[in-house]
Motif scaffolding. Sequence first.
Motif, mmCIF file in Angstrom:
data_model
loop_
_atom_site.group_PDB
_atom_site.id
_atom_site.type_symbol
_atom_site.label_atom_id
_atom_site.label_comp_id
_atom_site.label_asym_id
_atom_site.label_seq_id
_atom_site.Cartn_x
_atom_site.Cartn_y
_atom_site.Cartn_z
ATOM 1 N N VAL A 1 0.888 -1.163 0.000
ATOM 2 C CA VAL A 1 0.000 0.000 0.000
ATOM 3 C C VAL A 1 0.924 1.209 0.000
ATOM 4 C CG1 VAL A 1 -1.792 1.287 1.186
ATOM 5 C CG2 VAL A 1 -1.811 -1.211 1.269
ATOM 6 N N ASN A 2 0.985 1.929 -1.117
ATOM 7 C CA ASN A 2 1.976 2.999 -1.205
ATOM 8 C C ASN A 2 1.413 4.348 -0.778
ATOM 9 O OD1 ASN A 2 0.550 4.058 -3.410
ATOM 10 N ND2 ASN A 2 1.974 3.286 -4.936
ATOM 11 N N GLU A 3 2.260 5.369 -0.846
ATOM 12 C CA GLU A 3 1.893 6.693 -0.349
ATOM 13 C C GLU A 3 0.750 7.314 -1.137
ATOM 14 O OE1 GLU A 3 5.407 9.037 -0.466
ATOM 15 O OE2 GLU A 3 6.391 7.950 1.186
ATOM 16 N N GLU A 4 0.600 6.951 -2.383
ATOM 17 C CA GLU A 4 -0.480 7.511 -3.197
ATOM 18 C C GLU A 4 -1.810 6.791 -2.963
ATOM 19 O OE1 GLU A 4 2.681 7.004 -4.644
ATOM 20 O OE2 GLU A 4 2.942 9.141 -4.224
ATOM 21 N N GLY A 5 -1.793 5.784 -2.113
ATOM 22 C CA GLY A 5 -3.011 5.052 -1.822
ATOM 23 C C GLY A 5 -3.271 3.882 -2.743
ATOM 24 N N ASN B 1 -2.180 -20.662 -9.908
ATOM 25 C CA ASN B 1 -3.349 -20.638 -9.039
ATOM 26 C C ASN B 1 -3.888 -19.245 -8.743
ATOM 27 O OD1 ASN B 1 -3.368 -23.530 -8.579
ATOM 28 N ND2 ASN B 1 -1.549 -23.207 -7.305
ATOM 29 N N TRP B 2 -3.026 -18.224 -8.776
ATOM 30 C CA TRP B 2 -3.504 -16.893 -8.400
ATOM 31 C C TRP B 2 -2.734 -15.787 -9.103
ATOM 32 C CZ3 TRP B 2 -0.624 -13.621 -4.808
ATOM 33 C CH2 TRP B 2 0.542 -14.213 -4.315
ATOM 34 N N TRP B 3 -3.296 -14.588 -9.038
ATOM 35 C CA TRP B 3 -2.733 -13.434 -9.724
ATOM 36 C C TRP B 3 -2.938 -12.187 -8.872
ATOM 37 C CZ3 TRP B 3 -6.398 -9.663 -10.967
ATOM 38 C CH2 TRP B 3 -7.742 -10.077 -10.980
ATOM 39 N N VAL B 4 -2.215 -11.136 -9.223
ATOM 40 C CA VAL B 4 -2.313 -9.883 -8.483
ATOM 41 C C VAL B 4 -2.533 -8.723 -9.445
ATOM 42 C CG1 VAL B 4 -0.910 -10.627 -6.527
ATOM 43 C CG2 VAL B 4 0.203 -9.588 -8.515
ATOM 44 N N GLY B 5 -3.062 -7.620 -8.905
ATOM 45 C CA GLY B 5 -3.295 -6.454 -9.739
ATOM 46 C C GLY B 5 -3.444 -5.195 -8.920
ATOM 47 N N SER B 6 -3.458 -4.082 -9.612
ATOM 48 C CA SER B 6 -3.699 -2.777 -9.001
ATOM 49 C C SER B 6 -4.229 -1.865 -10.097
ATOM 50 C CB SER B 6 -2.415 -2.215 -8.382
ATOM 51 O OG SER B 6 -2.674 -1.018 -7.661
ATOM 52 N N GLY B 7 -4.491 -0.604 -9.766
ATOM 53 C CA GLY B 7 -5.035 0.293 -10.772
ATOM 54 C C GLY B 7 -4.901 1.756 -10.406
ATOM 55 N N VAL B 8 -5.117 2.599 -11.413
ATOM 56 C CA VAL B 8 -5.057 4.049 -11.263
ATOM 57 C C VAL B 8 -6.345 4.622 -11.845
ATOM 58 C CG1 VAL B 8 -3.911 6.148 -12.066
ATOM 59 C CG2 VAL B 8 -2.541 4.182 -11.384
ATOM 60 N N TYR B 9 -7.024 5.459 -11.069
ATOM 61 C CA TYR B 9 -8.248 6.087 -11.568
ATOM 62 C C TYR B 9 -7.910 7.167 -12.596
ATOM 63 C CZ TYR B 9 -10.979 3.652 -8.060
ATOM 64 O OH TYR B 9 -11.589 2.673 -7.318
ATOM 65 N N LEU B 10 -8.816 7.358 -13.536
ATOM 66 C CA LEU B 10 -8.621 8.327 -14.601
ATOM 67 C C LEU B 10 -8.369 9.725 -14.045
ATOM 68 C CD1 LEU B 10 -8.644 9.082 -17.607
ATOM 69 C CD2 LEU B 10 -11.142 9.145 -17.499
ATOM 70 N N SER B 11 -9.060 10.084 -12.973
ATOM 71 C CA SER B 11 -8.904 11.420 -12.390
ATOM 72 C C SER B 11 -7.502 11.643 -11.839
ATOM 73 C CB SER B 11 -9.934 11.639 -11.280
ATOM 74 O OG SER B 11 -9.819 10.630 -10.279
#
Length: 602
Positions: free
Chosen positions: A495-499, A577-587
């Motif tokens: 969990v980084n500083e940008e949330g 068996n499993w995978w990871v991900g994250s994302g960035v909102y357009l705003s």
Amino acid sequence: MKKYTLIIIVTLVMVAIFGAGCTDKGTNLPHNQSANASSASTEEVVAFVEKAYEYAHIHGQEAALREFNNQTGQFVDGELYIFAYDLKGNTLALPFQPEVIGTNRWDLKDANGTLYIQDAAKTAQSGGGFIRYLYADPADNFAVKQKLSYVMMVDSGWLIGAGIYDSHEDSPIVTEGTNSQTRDSLKSFVDEAIDYAKKNGKDAAIKEFNDPNGTFIRDNLYIYAFDYNGTTLSLPYQPQLIGTDLSELQDPYGVNYTQVEILLAQQGGGFIFYHYYNPAHNMTLEPKMSYVQKVDDAWWLGAGIYLSEADQKMTTNDLADFVKNASEYATAVGEQAALSEFSKKDGEFSRDNEYIYAYNYNGTLLVHPYQPELVGTNRSNWTDVRGLPMIKIGAYTASNGGGFIAYMYPAPESGVIDEKALDTYEPKIGYVYPVGENWWIGSGIYLSDIDNSDSGRPDVLSEMTKLVEDCAAYGKEKGSTSAFAEISNLSGMFVNEEGHYIYAYDYNGTLLAHPYLPEKIGSNLMEKRDSFGMETIRVLAETAHSGGGYVVFIWPNPDNENKEELKIGYVLPVDDNWWVGSGVYLSEITGEEASIPSPVSG
């Protein structure tokens, strides 16, 4: 490791090195070259090749090859030397490997498997340009390095080139010299002028090309024309030079660029890099890339872009202004005139990778300069490579006053957009805006082309993708139990500083770890659909299972009252068996409100 295995590996490496054109350490190095020699600039490389091109035309092939193969001749300068091949891959010039002269190297590969002689031939035949490959550097203990070379055809039978190891890939001469849309746009503009000349006659065409208010002056892009003696016929920003002989002009690198242009035009056309006066900057001498082509046996013409301007990146605010200006233009001139202008690859609203497309609210494509074959078709159900209904989202956003969108879209290859080439899709930020009540327009920029230097915002996408890559590596090293605990830890390393945070799923859609949704862990979300009908978790899981990559999807933004918003996600598999991900909102990328106003049905 067994001894014979080691011998085989070493042998294969040496084959890759020496096959890439490296000589042994007993080979004489170019004069003035040492291990500490600084690399020539890309401008110097291009000028070196262009001067060799002119030399070959003046003295003929036999004399030119003799000079190119002379280790102490004028075409060996520090690390620079001229190589030459015919179009079957037979070696014509390679001054520090005379033993390979006459041998065929068509199928020669570098250490990455690149068929670089074939690449050189293809690039040279397309008008000249840059190629990249691995090559051994004799000035650095024969270390294999990335090399950048510039190649061009001398005539229809053979090509020449030269290269450098420190390739300065961020240089405008490289970025624009390898930009297929820039090259295609220039060529299209020149072809349009030639068609005009053939239709209206030489005198009428020259008058139009010289008219400061004519149709062939578009900001700093204009047509210039000469006869084959170098006499100026058209030069709209320097009318005092009309009728003068400019055949002996040289740029600061010593390139007789008018002579080279004449030869290129006579040989069927091509690109040239040189320095010329920029009318937008008080006629300051600046680097320029031009395309030239003959009209007939009496005269030829060309057009070029100034590289200092072509290399400027667009901000998201620039994108919004670009689309809004196009909307104002369409309102002022009317739908048909606007669509005609938007359809031109070299028109007022086509700038390298930026162009205008248009739809009506039923989903019918009205204009697209790079996909004219689709104009008139209904694309309301078209989705990007991951299943996002981009046309529906664009229409809905435009109907609500306009705004930013995000989606995956193919990167152009040689000026062609191929929606069936699934491996060419890249994340893109778009802006859409209404034109009256019946239609809307849009444009977009690839994330890699966005200029964030003045926004004050971090490069959130790079930080997010690195977070995913680090977590996937952590999961492989530490195992699922430790990884799930660390992913679900709000104060943990993922969990980084940008949330931004990591989530983990299995390939059946069961949530395995999440720092903000502990109550959902163990739940199966495979059937979850967004407001446009996209099965988000299923698409993310399928992307991860196929090796990973970007996905644009809709997800509630907890920092904006859980309003739905487009999100650019990145996923990677950890194991089977499993995978990871994250994302960035357009705003986060645009710095502006980007929520979808209200739920809609697909």
